[in-house]
Write an enzyme that holds these catalytic residues in place. Structure first.
Site, PDB file in Angstrom:
ATOM      1  N   LYS A   1       1.354   4.312  -2.518  1.00  0.00           N
ATOM      2  CA  LYS A   1       0.775   6.078  -2.555  1.00  0.00           C
ATOM      3  C   LYS A   1       2.361   6.609  -2.781  1.00  0.00           C
ATOM      4  CE  LYS A   1      -3.545   6.151  -1.660  1.00  0.00           C
ATOM      5  NZ  LYS A   1      -4.024   6.675  -2.835  1.00  0.00           N
TER       6      LYS A   1
ATOM      7  N   TYR B   1       0.348  -1.405   0.023  1.00  0.00           N
ATOM      8  CA  TYR B   1       0.138   0.163  -0.192  1.00  0.00           C
ATOM      9  C   TYR B   1       0.776   0.862   0.054  1.00  0.00           C
ATOM     10  CZ  TYR B   1      -2.719   3.782   1.080  1.00  0.00           C
ATOM     11  OH  TYR B   1      -4.100   4.528   1.738  1.00  0.00           O
TER      12      TYR B   1
END
Length: 304
Positions: free
Chosen positions: A179, A175
């Protein structure tokens, strides 16, 4: 910077926005923009949730100019079809808000195109979407692209040798990579826009730690992360507050191209919009250019 709120949104009547994501931050973005008089296309993969979001916004803002369009950011074909529909239906676009995302599915999942789900949706999907809408944005009035990153990007690393986490899938690092990639994209887009005279401003934002359904939807309601969100609810600011940095980046004349905005308190976890700290990894221009080139090949799009 003063405590910027939705009351500080300038006159945006007549300006057109695409917002990805029908719940949480995307919903709050669309609601605030609708109240301020913008024309909004709310884009998401679930027509039922999209219709519900539009109906809720129209109840809150009866004069809202808002519609829903199907867009699955995990599917390159859906992204291309969405772009084609918008190009056929509109002669310009003023602002694109790359907001939607998935967070930390406990096991590795793939998109229809074979990408790891978080990298494919959060980053590659928005990369491709921006390319498909670039011609409309270049015809917009003071056009902007706002791309959502996260404080998780601070711990991110672009694993060029394993971008799809085929060999080492751990939910949180993957994740964080997605990002970080979003932030690198926003900064690189601004550099390329300036160099290529595209006339489109690129800005990044993050919401701090906000109460949305992103964690429960991704990790599952029984995961330790979702339980912590329920038990420690007071640590998570409301979604409407978390949306403020995005709205600032999308509308304020004070927002700068190549800027990064987040909350101003408690290590950028909550508060009002301010300039956010850019992780050193996001400032690596060589890595950013490499990631851009790889992303064009993966998504079969070209900018400029």
């Amino acid at each position: 910077m003063r405590k910027w709120t939705t009351s500080n949104i300038p006159d945006i009547r007549g300006r057109s926005f695409v917002v990805t994501g029908t719940g949480g931050l995307g919903f709050e973005d669309a609601l605030a923009l609708a109240r301020a008089g913008a024309t909004i296309i709310l884009a998401g993969r679930n027509p039922g949730k999209g219709a519900d979001a539009v109906a809720r916004i129209k109840r809150e803002a009866p004069k809202a100019s808002i519609s829903f369009e199907v867009l699955d950011l995990a599917d390159l074909a859906s992204i291309a079809a969405f772009g084609e529909r918008l190009r056929n239906q509109n002669d310009h676009l003023d602002v694109l808000i790359n907001n939607a995302g998935v967070m930390m599915p406990p096991t590795r999942k793939l998109t229809p195109d074979g990408f790891e789900l978080q990298f494919g949706t959060n980053y590659l999907g928005h990369f491709a979407l921006t390319a498909h809408l670039l011609s409309l944005l270049r015809k917009g009035r003071n056009p902007r692209v706002v791309t959502l990153s996260s404080i998780a990007a601070r711990d991110g690393r672009i694993a060029f040798d394993d971008l799809q986490a085929a060999h080492d899938y751990k939910p949180m690092p993957v994740y964080s990579q997605s990002k970080l990639a979003c932030l690198m994209f926003a900064l690189e887009f601004q550099r390329r826009s300036e160099a290529g005279h595209w006339g489109v401003t690129s800005i990044a934002a993050h919401p701090g730690i906000s109460r949305t359904d992103l964690l429960p939807n991704g990790t599952g309601a029984s995961s330790i992360f979702s339980i912590a969100r329920r038990v420690l609810w007071f640590l998570f600011q409301p979604a409407a507050q978390g949306a403020l940095p995005t709205l600032f980046a999308a509308t304020s004349p004070e927002a700068k191209g190549g800027g990064y905005y987040g909350p101003d308190r408690l290590s950028e976890t909550r508060g009002y919009p301010t300039a956010a700290r850019i992780p050193p990894a996001a400032l690596d221009r060589e890595a950013s250019a490499r990631l851009w080139d790889i992303s064009e090949k993966l998504t079969h799009v070209r900018f400029g």
